[in-house]
Design a protein around this motif. Structure first.
Motif, mmCIF file in Angstrom:
data_model
loop_
_atom_site.group_PDB
_atom_site.id
_atom_site.type_symbol
_atom_site.label_atom_id
_atom_site.label_comp_id
_atom_site.label_asym_id
_atom_site.label_seq_id
_atom_site.Cartn_x
_atom_site.Cartn_y
_atom_site.Cartn_z
ATOM 1 N N GLU A 1 -64.632 8.511 2.908
ATOM 2 C CA GLU A 1 -64.736 9.522 1.974
ATOM 3 C C GLU A 1 -63.010 10.261 2.031
ATOM 4 O OE1 GLU A 1 -68.830 10.963 2.245
ATOM 5 O OE2 GLU A 1 -67.726 11.663 3.887
ATOM 6 N N GLN A 2 -62.659 9.639 3.242
ATOM 7 C CA GLN A 2 -61.582 10.284 3.399
ATOM 8 C C GLN A 2 -60.471 9.670 2.386
ATOM 9 O OE1 GLN A 2 -60.899 10.469 7.238
ATOM 10 N NE2 GLN A 2 -61.210 12.747 7.872
ATOM 11 N N ALA A 3 -60.531 8.163 2.371
ATOM 12 C CA ALA A 3 -59.817 7.552 2.181
ATOM 13 C C ALA A 3 -59.788 7.337 0.304
ATOM 14 C CB ALA A 3 -59.896 5.349 2.071
ATOM 15 N N LEU A 4 -60.721 8.101 -0.567
ATOM 16 C CA LEU A 4 -61.262 7.990 -1.652
ATOM 17 C C LEU A 4 -60.497 9.464 -2.429
ATOM 18 C CD1 LEU A 4 -64.469 5.994 -2.617
ATOM 19 C CD2 LEU A 4 -61.901 5.483 -2.934
ATOM 20 N N ALA A 5 -60.766 10.252 -0.943
ATOM 21 C CA ALA A 5 -60.334 11.645 -2.045
ATOM 22 C C ALA A 5 -58.984 11.852 -2.597
ATOM 23 C CB ALA A 5 -60.418 12.531 -0.687
ATOM 24 N N GLY A 6 -57.882 11.054 -1.969
ATOM 25 C CA GLY A 6 -56.324 10.753 -2.681
ATOM 26 C C GLY A 6 -56.374 10.247 -3.735
ATOM 27 N N PHE A 7 -57.758 8.924 -3.777
ATOM 28 C CA PHE A 7 -57.599 7.773 -5.101
ATOM 29 C C PHE A 7 -58.450 8.489 -5.972
ATOM 30 C CE2 PHE A 7 -59.095 3.721 -6.039
ATOM 31 C CZ PHE A 7 -59.239 3.301 -6.547
ATOM 32 N N SER A 8 -57.315 8.587 -7.610
ATOM 33 C CA SER A 8 -57.369 8.279 -8.231
ATOM 34 C C SER A 8 -57.830 7.034 -9.940
ATOM 35 C CB SER A 8 -56.545 9.621 -9.051
ATOM 36 O OG SER A 8 -56.288 10.335 -8.553
ATOM 37 N N PRO A 9 -58.565 6.471 -9.666
ATOM 38 C CA PRO A 9 -58.376 5.274 -10.015
ATOM 39 C C PRO A 9 -58.497 5.693 -11.968
ATOM 40 C CG PRO A 9 -60.480 5.246 -9.645
ATOM 41 C CD PRO A 9 -59.545 6.277 -8.642
ATOM 42 N N GLY A 10 -58.443 5.167 -12.632
ATOM 43 C CA GLY A 10 -58.584 5.648 -14.699
ATOM 44 C C GLY A 10 -59.748 4.840 -14.486
ATOM 45 N N LEU A 11 -60.700 5.597 -15.297
ATOM 46 C CA LEU A 11 -62.490 5.921 -15.920
ATOM 47 C C LEU A 11 -62.551 5.462 -17.256
ATOM 48 C CD1 LEU A 11 -63.470 9.261 -14.226
ATOM 49 C CD2 LEU A 11 -63.164 6.867 -13.451
ATOM 50 N N PRO A 12 -63.994 4.583 -16.938
ATOM 51 C CA PRO A 12 -63.982 3.436 -16.035
ATOM 52 C C PRO A 12 -63.229 2.861 -15.182
ATOM 53 C CG PRO A 12 -65.470 3.288 -18.575
ATOM 54 C CD PRO A 12 -64.113 4.550 -18.140
ATOM 55 N N PHE A 13 -63.890 2.151 -14.391
ATOM 56 C CA PHE A 13 -63.379 1.379 -13.674
ATOM 57 C C PHE A 13 -64.215 0.353 -13.211
ATOM 58 C CE2 PHE A 13 -63.950 4.432 -10.228
ATOM 59 C CZ PHE A 13 -64.225 3.766 -9.075
ATOM 60 N N ALA A 14 -63.731 -0.971 -12.632
ATOM 61 C CA ALA A 14 -64.419 -2.186 -12.063
ATOM 62 C C ALA A 14 -64.196 -2.316 -10.711
ATOM 63 C CB ALA A 14 -64.417 -3.424 -12.348
ATOM 64 N N VAL A 15 -65.281 -2.347 -9.616
ATOM 65 C CA VAL A 15 -65.253 -3.188 -8.436
ATOM 66 C C VAL A 15 -65.171 -4.949 -8.305
ATOM 67 C CG1 VAL A 15 -66.352 -2.491 -5.732
ATOM 68 C CG2 VAL A 15 -65.924 -1.711 -7.644
ATOM 69 N N ALA A 16 -64.432 -5.182 -7.664
ATOM 70 C CA ALA A 16 -64.696 -6.501 -7.155
ATOM 71 C C ALA A 16 -66.035 -6.375 -6.087
ATOM 72 C CB ALA A 16 -63.332 -7.391 -6.188
ATOM 73 N N PHE A 17 -67.300 -6.694 -6.375
ATOM 74 C CA PHE A 17 -68.577 -6.721 -5.339
ATOM 75 C C PHE A 17 -69.156 -7.997 -4.722
ATOM 76 C CE2 PHE A 17 -73.021 -5.396 -5.128
ATOM 77 C CZ PHE A 17 -72.856 -4.741 -3.963
ATOM 78 N N SER A 18 -68.600 -8.117 -3.460
ATOM 79 C CA SER A 18 -68.964 -9.583 -3.061
ATOM 80 C C SER A 18 -69.942 -9.734 -2.302
ATOM 81 C CB SER A 18 -67.920 -10.425 -1.899
ATOM 82 O OG SER A 18 -67.985 -9.179 -0.476
ATOM 83 N N GLY A 19 -70.533 -8.101 -1.860
ATOM 84 C CA GLY A 19 -71.880 -7.959 -1.081
ATOM 85 C C GLY A 19 -71.612 -8.242 0.003
#
Length: 318
Positions: free
Chosen positions: A10-28
């Protein structure tokens, strides 16, 4: 954990501002599962997921099934791409798979969601340290020591790694606190791979001897990245002076170190290839020896050949 203290993800994402919407590379796996879960909680309805099916092991179908099931639960749109990455001569299978994965991610996003301009990847602090140690073991220069960037542009997309300051163990602890499962890739335990040996043997020893190594090593990588940015600016300025393709006489007016810098830059930026240290030294020697019109030059460099063409150099891809 106290309510006022944010978990590391949550701390790491607090300062993260991607453009919306965005995609996540999801391996599982744990890392990308934590990324998808945390992002879907922070930006509900704005997250897409791409799963790359390499088909390299029997468990791959199970990975895909897990990803599909979790995305249904989270309400995250998912697309799957299957790749078969053959490696070229001199290229490792891991590097071939990585390049195929990035190409498939970009293709999937552009095809499925044209409005998406940002892709988020799950490499974390331990991955960064492993990358740095591998670079050191190979005698890499600043580009290698800079390790993985947190942000960069490729194929018209913005790519991000918000987890680079978060240890892998913290991501797993956070997932457990959320009651969320993940899949384990059996190949991660195979110590025939250098990265796995580092993870199993070297990182625990470093943690015992140098408890703050993740922060200090990451700081060194950041210093290397900053220095490389400056060198890239110098190389671009020098290349503008010596010309494209480089003129031999103009190259000879530079110091040997700046010749090396501008030649690497020319080969990397315009021809997508990187010379070995031995190839670059031989090329510099040949450039220095080009004092007559009759001096010929034909050297294997990276994925092709550098030749003398009139007063300048040319590159021929293999």
């Amino acid at each position: 954990m106290a309510a006022h203290r944010a978990a590391p993800p949550e701390q790491a994402l607090a300062g993260f501002s991607p453009g919306l919407p965005f995609a996540v590379a999801f391996s599982g796996g744990a890392d990308s599962t934590a990324l998808l879960l945390a992002c879907s909680q922070r930006w509900p309805g704005q997250v897409r997921a791409v799963h790359i099916h390499h088909g390299l092991q029997a468990a791959a179908d199970g990975f895909e099934s897990h990803c599909r099931a979790l995305c249904v639960v989270l309400g995250v749109p998912l697309t799957v791409r299957r790749v078969q990455a053959g490696h070229a001569s001199g290229q490792s299978p891991e590097d071939a798979a990585r390049q195929a994965r990035y190409a498939a991610l970009a293709e999937a996003v552009k095809t499925e969601w044209p409005e998406v301009r940002d892709i988020v990847l799950a490499q974390h602090a331990d991955d960064q340290i492993e990358t740095l140690l591998i670079a050191l073991s190979r005698g890499a220069g600043l580009p290698g020591l800079a390790s993985m960037p947190a942000h960069w542009q490729r194929q018209g997309l913005a790519w991000h790694r918000p987890w680079l300051g978060v240890p892998g163990a913290s991501l797993r602890e956070w997932l457990q606190s959320q009651g969320q499962t993940w899949v384990e890739d059996p190949s991660n335990a195979d110590e025939k791979f250098t990265r796995n040996r580092i993870r199993a043997r070297v990182l625990p020893a470093l943690a015992e001897a140098l408890p703050a190594f993740r922060e200090t090593f990451a700081r060194s990588a950041a210093h290397a990245a900053q220095a490389q940015e400056v060198l890239n600016e110098v190389a671009a300025q020098d290349l503008a002076q010596v010309g494209v393709p480089p003129r031999i006489h103009a190259l000879q007016q530079l110091s040997r170190a700046r010749q090396a810098l501008v030649l690497r830059h020319w080969l990397r930026q315009l021809h997508a290839t990187t010379p070995s240290t031995a190839q670059l030294h031989e090329l510099l020697d040949q450039v220095a020896a080009c004092t007559t019109r009759g001096h010929r030059l034909h050297l294997k460099v990276g994925q092709g050949f550098v030749e003398r063409y009139g007063a300048g150099l040319s590159f021929l891809a293999c």
